[in-house]
Scaffold this motif. Structure first.
Motif, mmCIF file in Angstrom:
data_model
loop_
_atom_site.group_PDB
_atom_site.id
_atom_site.type_symbol
_atom_site.label_atom_id
_atom_site.label_comp_id
_atom_site.label_asym_id
_atom_site.label_seq_id
_atom_site.Cartn_x
_atom_site.Cartn_y
_atom_site.Cartn_z
ATOM 1 N N LEU A 148 -3.046 -72.156 -52.132
ATOM 2 C CA LEU A 148 -2.457 -73.507 -52.172
ATOM 3 C C LEU A 148 -3.499 -74.583 -52.437
ATOM 4 C CD1 LEU A 148 0.134 -73.204 -49.290
ATOM 5 C CD2 LEU A 148 0.636 -73.759 -51.665
ATOM 6 N N ARG A 149 -4.772 -74.268 -52.179
ATOM 7 C CA ARG A 149 -5.887 -75.176 -52.427
ATOM 8 C C ARG A 149 -5.845 -76.385 -51.500
ATOM 9 N NH1 ARG A 149 -8.917 -73.089 -53.074
ATOM 10 N NH2 ARG A 149 -10.308 -74.310 -54.389
ATOM 11 N N ILE A 150 -6.405 -76.249 -50.328
ATOM 12 C CA ILE A 150 -6.549 -77.427 -49.471
ATOM 13 C C ILE A 150 -7.801 -77.324 -48.600
ATOM 14 C CG2 ILE A 150 -4.837 -76.566 -47.770
ATOM 15 C CD1 ILE A 150 -4.344 -79.874 -47.596
ATOM 16 N N ASN A 193 -23.803 -69.281 -43.694
ATOM 17 C CA ASN A 193 -24.062 -69.251 -45.135
ATOM 18 C C ASN A 193 -23.229 -68.190 -45.860
ATOM 19 O OD1 ASN A 193 -25.327 -70.082 -47.468
ATOM 20 N ND2 ASN A 193 -27.081 -68.715 -47.212
ATOM 21 N N ASN A 194 -22.984 -68.460 -47.118
ATOM 22 C CA ASN A 194 -22.392 -67.491 -48.040
ATOM 23 C C ASN A 194 -23.417 -67.306 -49.154
ATOM 24 O OD1 ASN A 194 -20.813 -66.026 -49.814
ATOM 25 N ND2 ASN A 194 -19.578 -67.761 -50.479
ATOM 26 N N PRO A 195 -23.882 -66.124 -49.483
ATOM 27 C CA PRO A 195 -23.303 -64.815 -49.190
ATOM 28 C C PRO A 195 -23.918 -64.044 -48.034
ATOM 29 C CG PRO A 195 -24.951 -64.554 -50.901
ATOM 30 C CD PRO A 195 -24.962 -66.011 -50.505
ATOM 31 N N VAL A 241 -22.979 -80.570 -45.446
ATOM 32 C CA VAL A 241 -22.909 -79.344 -44.639
ATOM 33 C C VAL A 241 -21.602 -78.645 -44.971
ATOM 34 C CG1 VAL A 241 -23.019 -78.366 -42.324
ATOM 35 C CG2 VAL A 241 -24.191 -80.523 -42.810
ATOM 36 N N ASP A 242 -21.694 -77.551 -45.699
ATOM 37 C CA ASP A 242 -20.508 -76.789 -46.085
ATOM 38 C C ASP A 242 -20.144 -75.878 -44.914
ATOM 39 O OD1 ASP A 242 -18.824 -74.701 -47.093
ATOM 40 O OD2 ASP A 242 -19.472 -75.169 -49.129
ATOM 41 N N GLU A 243 -19.002 -76.174 -44.298
ATOM 42 C CA GLU A 243 -18.542 -75.382 -43.142
ATOM 43 C C GLU A 243 -17.293 -74.585 -43.507
ATOM 44 O OE1 GLU A 243 -18.192 -77.717 -39.570
ATOM 45 O OE2 GLU A 243 -20.353 -78.064 -39.439
ATOM 46 N N ALA A 244 -17.297 -74.004 -44.709
ATOM 47 C CA ALA A 244 -16.129 -73.224 -45.151
ATOM 48 C C ALA A 244 -15.795 -72.109 -44.154
ATOM 49 C CB ALA A 244 -16.381 -72.631 -46.540
ATOM 50 N N TYR A 245 -16.824 -71.602 -43.467
ATOM 51 C CA TYR A 245 -16.621 -70.444 -42.578
ATOM 52 C C TYR A 245 -16.841 -70.804 -41.104
ATOM 53 C CZ TYR A 245 -16.870 -68.237 -47.118
ATOM 54 O OH TYR A 245 -16.633 -67.909 -48.430
ATOM 55 N N ALA A 246 -16.724 -72.088 -40.764
ATOM 56 C CA ALA A 246 -17.065 -72.539 -39.404
ATOM 57 C C ALA A 246 -16.197 -71.901 -38.333
ATOM 58 C CB ALA A 246 -16.960 -74.057 -39.310
ATOM 59 N N ARG A 254 -14.897 -78.824 -45.106
ATOM 60 C CA ARG A 254 -14.119 -77.733 -44.478
ATOM 61 C C ARG A 254 -13.054 -77.252 -45.465
ATOM 62 N NH1 ARG A 254 -15.377 -77.356 -38.653
ATOM 63 N NH2 ARG A 254 -13.554 -76.017 -38.563
ATOM 64 N N THR A 255 -12.576 -76.037 -45.233
ATOM 65 C CA THR A 255 -11.502 -75.512 -46.069
ATOM 66 C C THR A 255 -10.470 -74.792 -45.223
ATOM 67 O OG1 THR A 255 -10.939 -74.084 -47.914
ATOM 68 C CG2 THR A 255 -12.758 -73.347 -46.543
ATOM 69 N N PHE A 256 -9.243 -74.757 -45.728
ATOM 70 C CA PHE A 256 -8.189 -73.955 -45.098
ATOM 71 C C PHE A 256 -7.947 -72.674 -45.885
ATOM 72 C CE2 PHE A 256 -7.919 -78.218 -43.623
ATOM 73 C CZ PHE A 256 -7.788 -78.032 -42.261
ATOM 74 N N SER A 257 -8.840 -72.401 -46.858
ATOM 75 C CA SER A 257 -8.702 -71.208 -47.692
ATOM 76 C C SER A 257 -9.017 -69.929 -46.934
ATOM 77 C CB SER A 257 -9.683 -71.273 -48.871
ATOM 78 O OG SER A 257 -9.353 -72.297 -49.752
ATOM 79 N N LYS A 258 -9.951 -70.000 -46.001
ATOM 80 C CA LYS A 258 -10.511 -68.769 -45.439
ATOM 81 C C LYS A 258 -9.786 -68.395 -44.147
ATOM 82 C CE LYS A 258 -13.504 -69.033 -48.802
ATOM 83 N NZ LYS A 258 -13.559 -68.116 -49.921
ATOM 84 N N ALA A 259 -10.137 -69.033 -43.031
ATOM 85 C CA ALA A 259 -9.566 -68.634 -41.746
ATOM 86 C C ALA A 259 -8.053 -68.802 -41.721
ATOM 87 C CB ALA A 259 -10.208 -69.445 -40.624
ATOM 88 N N GLY A 268 -8.888 -78.149 -52.176
ATOM 89 C CA GLY A 268 -9.917 -77.133 -51.930
ATOM 90 C C GLY A 268 -11.267 -77.809 -51.742
ATOM 91 N N LEU A 269 -12.117 -77.168 -50.978
ATOM 92 C CA LEU A 269 -13.455 -77.724 -50.734
ATOM 93 C C LEU A 269 -14.259 -77.801 -52.025
ATOM 94 C CD1 LEU A 269 -15.695 -78.729 -48.914
ATOM 95 C CD2 LEU A 269 -15.972 -76.411 -48.037
ATOM 96 N N ASP A 270 -13.961 -76.922 -52.977
ATOM 97 C CA ASP A 270 -14.620 -76.993 -54.287
ATOM 98 C C ASP A 270 -14.549 -78.403 -54.865
ATOM 99 O OD1 ASP A 270 -15.452 -74.372 -54.542
ATOM 100 O OD2 ASP A 270 -13.627 -73.708 -55.557
HETATM 101 C C1 PLP Z 1 -19.458 -71.762 -48.990
HETATM 102 C C2 PLP Z 1 -18.171 -72.065 -49.661
HETATM 103 N N1 PLP Z 1 -17.814 -73.339 -49.836
HETATM 104 C C3 PLP Z 1 -16.651 -73.671 -50.425
HETATM 105 C C4 PLP Z 1 -15.795 -72.686 -50.874
HETATM 106 C C5 PLP Z 1 -14.551 -73.110 -51.603
HETATM 107 O O1 PLP Z 1 -13.497 -73.324 -50.759
HETATM 108 P P1 PLP Z 1 -12.097 -73.784 -51.325
HETATM 109 O O2 PLP Z 1 -11.257 -72.561 -51.517
HETATM 110 O O3 PLP Z 1 -11.559 -74.669 -50.270
HETATM 111 O O4 PLP Z 1 -12.317 -74.521 -52.610
HETATM 112 C C6 PLP Z 1 -16.106 -71.357 -50.711
HETATM 113 C C7 PLP Z 1 -15.208 -70.300 -51.227
HETATM 114 O O5 PLP Z 1 -15.572 -69.174 -51.419
HETATM 115 C C8 PLP Z 1 -17.334 -71.028 -50.101
HETATM 116 O O6 PLP Z 1 -17.712 -69.755 -49.943
#
Ligand code: PLP
Length: 347
Positions: A212-214, A148-150, A175-180, A201-206, A70-72
């Motif tokens: 699974l956390r990646i 950005n989030n939120p 540069v957090d591109e979780a939602y790119a 980057r994350t595979f959690s969202k799109a 996970g990107l976390d």
């Molecule tokens: C901006 C941002 N970065 C990272 C994450 C975490 O992603 P991941 O599920 O890959 O840990 C999130 C999840 O909500 C997010 O909103």
């Protein structure tokens, strides 16, 4: 500072509070998981194939990528690598334009860094001048999120270049591109020219793989070296490594979700207009609705019906705001129906 409060574990209703893909992952992922053999589970996981698949998807070479649980995990690794002070040295600083993903704050505190918050503009346009003014010789990380989030607001890539030129030697721009995927914009093609920028980057969202956390971080190999030291060996499990390959083989599934996200946003904007609610135009798979004094009624009223929205009112610049995931169209219709019900009942 308070400890991070995870949102409640709500599985029985409609989860629109964590920006997940509420349609779930591709069926190909389920098929790949079902084919895992006992020996694959018995051994520590190999990452060559998954890293190659992710590198191809992102258009980069494999030595610029580190897979993550996970990107976390990447954000924590960045904080640990860059924000821990030398003994006797000054406290190192993380600049965070707010409102931001709260994990930047928590991980900065865990690493012993000093949080330098930059307050938002009223329209959530990127506060570049204020970010530049917040940079000091002790800055080691500038955390930005695009989109950005939120808020769902985007930022100009030019701003990232400007910040990267301005940070002191030894500092990075993260540069957090979780939602790119939802914005269709990435800094990754420019990374070659910016060795002090790391993209997450994350595979959690799109891709719907949150359970699974990646995820991964991408950057110049020499910059990534320091970050990699903060990532536990084998932190990505074999199921996630197999799943990401299968997910990337089904871009139709991704594209269908992206199409539904756009339709959902249009539906929610129209509903907000009808209901007299302001909102922030989003480049992501969620919308920040500025419901003012109706926020609490909406969040609680929807909760009572098993539909979960996220109250973001305590985030900087977000008083009277709730965030709603806008993904699967059928789920958006249910969200809108409950909003109409709650607000009509309150009249
Ligand atoms: C901006 C941002 N970065 C990272 C994450 C975490 O992603 P991941 O599920 O890959 O840990 C999130 C999840 O909500 C997010 O909103």
């Amino acid at each position: 500072m308070s400890h991070y409060q995870k949102p409640p574990e709500l599985y029985d209703g409609l989860r629109l509070h964590q920006n997940e893909n509420t349609g779930g992952c591709s069926p190909r992922v389920i098929a790949a998981l079902a084919q895992l053999r006992p020996d694959q589970i018995g051994f520590y996981p190999p990452y060559t194939a998954a890293t190659a698949a992710v590198a191809t998807y992102l258009g980069v070479s494999t030595d610029t990528i580190t897979l993550l649980n996970g990107l976390d995990e990447g954000i924590m690794a960045v904080a640990v690598a860059y924000l821990r002070a030398e003994i006797g040295g000054p406290q190192l600083e993380a600049v965070v334009p707010e409102p931001a993903f709260e994990i930047f704050r928590f991980d900065t505190a865990v690493a012993g860094g000093k949080l330098v918050q930059v307050m938002p503009h009223e329209d959530f346009s990127f506060p570049l001048d204020e970010v530049l003014a917040a940079i000091t010789p002790n800055t080691r990380v500038v955390f930005v999120t695009n989109p950005n989030n939120p808020t769902g607001a985007d930022m100009p890539l030019e701003a990232i270049r400007t910040i990267a030129h301005r940070v002191p030697p030894g500092a990075i721009v993260f540069v957090d591109e979780a939602y790119a995927e939802f914005a269709g914009v990435s800094f990754i093609p420019q990374l070659d020219a910016f060795p002090n920028v790391v993209v997450g980057r994350t595979f959690s969202k799109a891709f719907g793989l949150a359970g699974l956390r990646i995820g991964c971080i991408v950057g110049a190999p020499q910059t990534m070296d320091a970050v990699r030291r903060g990532v536990p060996v084998y932190s990505v499990n074999v199921a996630a490594a197999v799943a990401v390959i299968a997910a990337l083989e089904d871009l139709d599934h991704l594209n269908d979700y992206l199409r539904q996200v756009n339709e959902s946003k249009a539906l929610l904007y129209a509903a907000c207009d009808r209901l007299g609610l302001a909102y922030v135009a989003s480049h992501s798979n969620f919308v920040l609705v500025r419901a003012g004094d109706r926020t609490d009624a909406l969040v609680k009223g929807a909760f009572a019906k098993g539909i979960y929205f996220r109250d973001r009112s305590t985030e900087p610049g977000c008083a009277g705001s709730l965030r709603i995931a806008t993904g699967i169209v059928e789920h958006t219709h249910r969200a809108i129906a409950v909003m109409e019900e709650v607000l009509c009942a309150a009249r």
